[in-house]
Write a protein that holds these residues in place. Structure first.
Motif, PDB file in Angstrom:
ATOM      1  N   ASN A 149       0.827  -1.202   0.000  1.00 39.08           N
ATOM      2  CA  ASN A 149       0.000   0.000   0.000  1.00 39.08           C
ATOM      3  C   ASN A 149       0.863   1.255   0.000  1.00 39.08           C
ATOM      4  N   MET A 150       0.430   2.253  -0.756  1.00 44.47           N
ATOM      5  CA  MET A 150       1.084   3.565  -0.739  1.00 44.47           C
ATOM      6  C   MET A 150       0.353   4.411   0.300  1.00 44.47           C
ATOM      7  N   GLY A 151       0.519   4.065   1.557  1.00 43.97           N
ATOM      8  CA  GLY A 151      -0.254   4.646   2.630  1.00 43.97           C
ATOM      9  C   GLY A 151       0.180   6.046   3.020  1.00 43.97           C
ATOM     10  N   ASN A 152      -0.748   6.774   3.651  1.00 48.38           N
ATOM     11  CA  ASN A 152      -0.499   8.127   4.171  1.00 48.38           C
ATOM     12  C   ASN A 152      -0.070   9.082   3.074  1.00 48.38           C
ATOM     13  N   SER A 153      -0.702   8.975   1.935  1.00 41.94           N
ATOM     14  CA  SER A 153      -0.383   9.824   0.793  1.00 41.94           C
ATOM     15  C   SER A 153      -1.642  10.516   0.299  1.00 41.94           C
ATOM     16  N   VAL A 176       1.206  12.671  -3.297  1.00 37.38           N
ATOM     17  CA  VAL A 176       2.050  11.679  -2.646  1.00 37.38           C
ATOM     18  C   VAL A 176       3.266  12.353  -2.027  1.00 37.38           C
ATOM     19  N   ARG A 177       3.398  12.237  -0.731  1.00 35.44           N
ATOM     20  CA  ARG A 177       4.539  12.825  -0.039  1.00 35.44           C
ATOM     21  C   ARG A 177       5.784  11.957  -0.184  1.00 35.44           C
ATOM     22  N   ASN A 178       5.584  10.680  -0.316  1.00 37.43           N
ATOM     23  CA  ASN A 178       6.716   9.756  -0.198  1.00 37.43           C
ATOM     24  C   ASN A 178       6.908   8.864  -1.414  1.00 37.43           C
ATOM     25  N   ALA A 179       6.279   9.177  -2.519  1.00 44.40           N
ATOM     26  CA  ALA A 179       6.401   8.289  -3.666  1.00 44.40           C
ATOM     27  C   ALA A 179       6.475   9.074  -4.962  1.00 44.40           C
ATOM     28  N   GLY A 180       7.433   8.710  -5.788  1.00 43.26           N
ATOM     29  CA  GLY A 180       7.568   9.221  -7.135  1.00 43.26           C
ATOM     30  C   GLY A 180       7.988   8.075  -8.022  1.00 43.26           C
ATOM     31  N   ALA A 181       8.410   8.386  -9.218  1.00 47.50           N
ATOM     32  CA  ALA A 181       8.771   7.336 -10.171  1.00 47.50           C
ATOM     33  C   ALA A 181       9.850   6.419  -9.606  1.00 47.50           C
ATOM     34  N   ASN A 182      10.840   6.987  -8.883  1.00 49.07           N
ATOM     35  CA  ASN A 182      11.914   6.167  -8.329  1.00 49.07           C
ATOM     36  C   ASN A 182      11.401   5.186  -7.287  1.00 49.07           C
ATOM     37  N   ASP A 183      10.384   5.600  -6.531  1.00 49.22           N
ATOM     38  CA  ASP A 183       9.826   4.713  -5.517  1.00 49.22           C
ATOM     39  C   ASP A 183       9.122   3.526  -6.158  1.00 49.22           C
ATOM     40  N   VAL A 192      -1.547 -10.778  -1.215  1.00 50.59           N
ATOM     41  CA  VAL A 192      -1.388 -10.127   0.088  1.00 50.59           C
ATOM     42  C   VAL A 192      -0.764  -8.750  -0.116  1.00 50.59           C
ATOM     43  N   CYS A 193      -1.425  -7.712   0.424  1.00 50.08           N
ATOM     44  CA  CYS A 193      -0.937  -6.332   0.351  1.00 50.08           C
ATOM     45  C   CYS A 193      -0.502  -5.864   1.733  1.00 50.08           C
ATOM     46  N   ALA A 194       0.763  -5.512   1.882  1.00 55.30           N
ATOM     47  CA  ALA A 194       1.266  -4.979   3.145  1.00 55.30           C
ATOM     48  C   ALA A 194       0.871  -3.521   3.308  1.00 55.30           C
ATOM     49  N   TRP A 195       0.585  -3.138   4.533  1.00 57.76           N
ATOM     50  CA  TRP A 195       0.487  -1.727   4.884  1.00 57.76           C
ATOM     51  C   TRP A 195       1.710  -1.407   5.710  1.00 57.76           C
ATOM     52  N   ALA A 196       2.646  -0.608   5.211  1.00 56.54           N
ATOM     53  CA  ALA A 196       2.604   0.195   4.007  1.00 56.54           C
ATOM     54  C   ALA A 196       4.053   0.416   3.583  1.00 56.54           C
ATOM     55  N   TYR A 197       4.220   1.144   2.485  1.00 57.98           N
ATOM     56  CA  TYR A 197       5.560   1.391   1.940  1.00 57.98           C
ATOM     57  C   TYR A 197       6.405   2.228   2.897  1.00 57.98           C
ATOM     58  N   THR A 198       5.928   3.438   3.235  1.00 58.47           N
ATOM     59  CA  THR A 198       6.619   4.284   4.225  1.00 58.47           C
ATOM     60  C   THR A 198       5.594   4.794   5.221  1.00 58.47           C
ATOM     61  N   ASN A 199       6.038   5.608   6.159  1.00 58.98           N
ATOM     62  CA  ASN A 199       5.172   6.155   7.215  1.00 58.98           C
ATOM     63  C   ASN A 199       4.688   5.053   8.143  1.00 58.98           C
ATOM     64  N   THR A 200       3.412   5.073   8.517  1.00 60.26           N
ATOM     65  CA  THR A 200       2.916   4.127   9.505  1.00 60.26           C
ATOM     66  C   THR A 200       3.003   2.695   8.998  1.00 60.26           C
ATOM     67  N   PHE A 201       3.487   1.773   9.839  1.00 59.89           N
ATOM     68  CA  PHE A 201       3.672   0.359   9.507  1.00 59.89           C
ATOM     69  C   PHE A 201       4.663   0.172   8.343  1.00 59.89           C
ATOM     70  N   PRO A 202       5.788   0.867   8.309  1.00 58.74           N
ATOM     71  CA  PRO A 202       6.610   0.933   7.099  1.00 58.74           C
ATOM     72  C   PRO A 202       7.400  -0.336   6.792  1.00 58.74           C
ATOM     73  N   PHE A 203       7.652  -0.506   5.496  1.00 62.96           N
ATOM     74  CA  PHE A 203       8.609  -1.497   5.000  1.00 62.96           C
ATOM     75  C   PHE A 203       9.907  -0.808   4.580  1.00 62.96           C
ATOM     76  N   TYR A 204       9.783   0.426   4.118  1.00 63.06           N
ATOM     77  CA  TYR A 204      10.954   1.153   3.623  1.00 63.06           C
ATOM     78  C   TYR A 204      11.241   2.327   4.543  1.00 63.06           C
ATOM     79  N   ASP A 205      12.522   2.468   4.948  1.00 62.93           N
ATOM     80  CA  ASP A 205      12.964   3.564   5.809  1.00 62.93           C
ATOM     81  C   ASP A 205      13.424   4.700   4.906  1.00 62.93           C
TER      82      ASP A 205
END
Length: 332
Positions: free
Chosen positions: A32-36, A47-54, A300-313
């Motif tokens: 999930n691209m959460g908190n965006s 989107v605060r935390n996602a662009g093409a590179n993400d 299965v969709c994880a919550w989330a990429y960044t921010n709350t419950f993050p997978f990526y720092d």
């Protein structure tokens, strides 16, 4: 450690032949691209935390799909047409395009339409107006890679008893311009796994079910101030015998739903709050959930990429150690 060993042993009881993929979406591993785009009316725009590179990074990690939550209801005019702010639509369009260009599937939803949960009948027409515009705007995008989820986590006064009466106008609006695009519907009580027991879908071959999984809630949301007053107590450790038994029972609920409906649901959200849970415990949770549900064939969709419950720092510029491996992907 002995509890984790017991967990693996108990969840192995759930293994059997995978569910047929004939009536399932090819979601695969998803994030999930959460908190965006689901932030409130006065939150950051876009989107605060996602662009093409993400999106490129997400695809390179091995994810097949992203879920893009969007709070459309705060970006509409107050007239009967509920026109969506064109700048907002353009920002969402950019994110969808970047994700598709990265080779990812995209689940585009309506998120946090709070008035709909308070008064479904009074707000069903607004939701349909939103989806009429969104569907028309994205009608030329590939049907096999962009999917619409009508409403995130129905709750409060939006229950399985009135769900279809509330959402069918939106489905009809989508079908005006997208006759065969996959559409996703989740059930009552925040689309928890128990909502599947009474979830009915419209008579449409291209509608698919979803559910969310944050069980046990007293582990995944411990210390989360938005999760209750008081919030679940801090200090809950994951991996005891009761946790293992819950996974077995919950896997059986998926099998029962598939047997009843012929449709294979997917897990649209799952995760554990990083605020009070150590990374090793978060990884152990994701590993246990993934391994338990894998034999059912669900995405299965994880919550989330960044921010709350993050997978990526984002600050460190790296995937959080152990999280990708726990989700069945190579560590980066």
């Amino acid at each position: 450690m002995k509890h984790l060993i017991a967990l693996v042993a108990a969840t192995s009881l759930a293994l059997s032949a995978p569910a047929s993929a004939a009536d399932s979406l090819p979601v695969g591993l998803c994030i999930n691209m959460g908190n965006s785009f689901e932030v409130g009316r006065f939150g950051p725009e876009g989107v605060r935390n996602a662009g093409a590179n993400d999106f490129t990074r997400i695809a390179a990690a091995g994810f097949k799909t992203i879920r893009l939550p969007v709070r459309w209801s705060d970006k509409t005019a107050d007239d009967l047409g509920h026109a969506i702010d064109p700048k907002w639509m353009a920002q969402v369009d950019t994110a969808v395009g970047q994700a598709l260009d990265a080779g990812l599937n995209v689940i585009l939803n309506d998120h946090h339409f709070e008035a709909l949960d308070d008064d479904p009948a009074a707000n069903s027409a607004k939701l349909a107006a939103i989806w009429r515009q969104v569907a028309k705007h994205f009608a030329d995008r590939p049907t096999d890679r962009l999917w619409f989820e009508i409403e995130n986590e129905p709750h409060k006064n939006l229950t399985n008893a009135n769900l279809l009466a509330t959402l069918n106008p939106s489905l009809a609006a989508i079908r005006e311009s997208n006759p065969d695009r996959p559409v996703i519907i989740g059930g009552e009580n925040w689309s928890g796994i128990d909502s599947l027991a009474t979830l009915e879908l419209p008579d449409d071959d291209n509608v698919y079910p979803t559910f969310h999984y944050y069980e046990p809630f007293d582990f995944t949301h411990q210390g989360a101030t938005w999760a209750g007053d008081p919030p679940p107590k801090v200090g809950r450790v994951y991996g005891n015998a009761a946790d293992a038994e819950r996974l077995v029972r919950d896997v059986d609920k998926i099998r029962a739903y598939v047997e009843r409906t012929g449709k294979v649901p997917f897990m649209g959200e799952t995760g554990a709050y990083e605020g009070y849970i150590e990374p090793e415990q978060r990884a152990a949770y994701h590993r246990a959930v993934r391994e338990a549900f894998a034999p059912t064939g669900i995405g299965v969709c994880a919550w989330a990429y960044t921010n709350t419950f993050p997978f990526y720092d984002q600050k460190a510029g790296r995937w959080i150690p152990g999280m990708l491996e726990a989700f069945g992907l190579p560590e980066k």
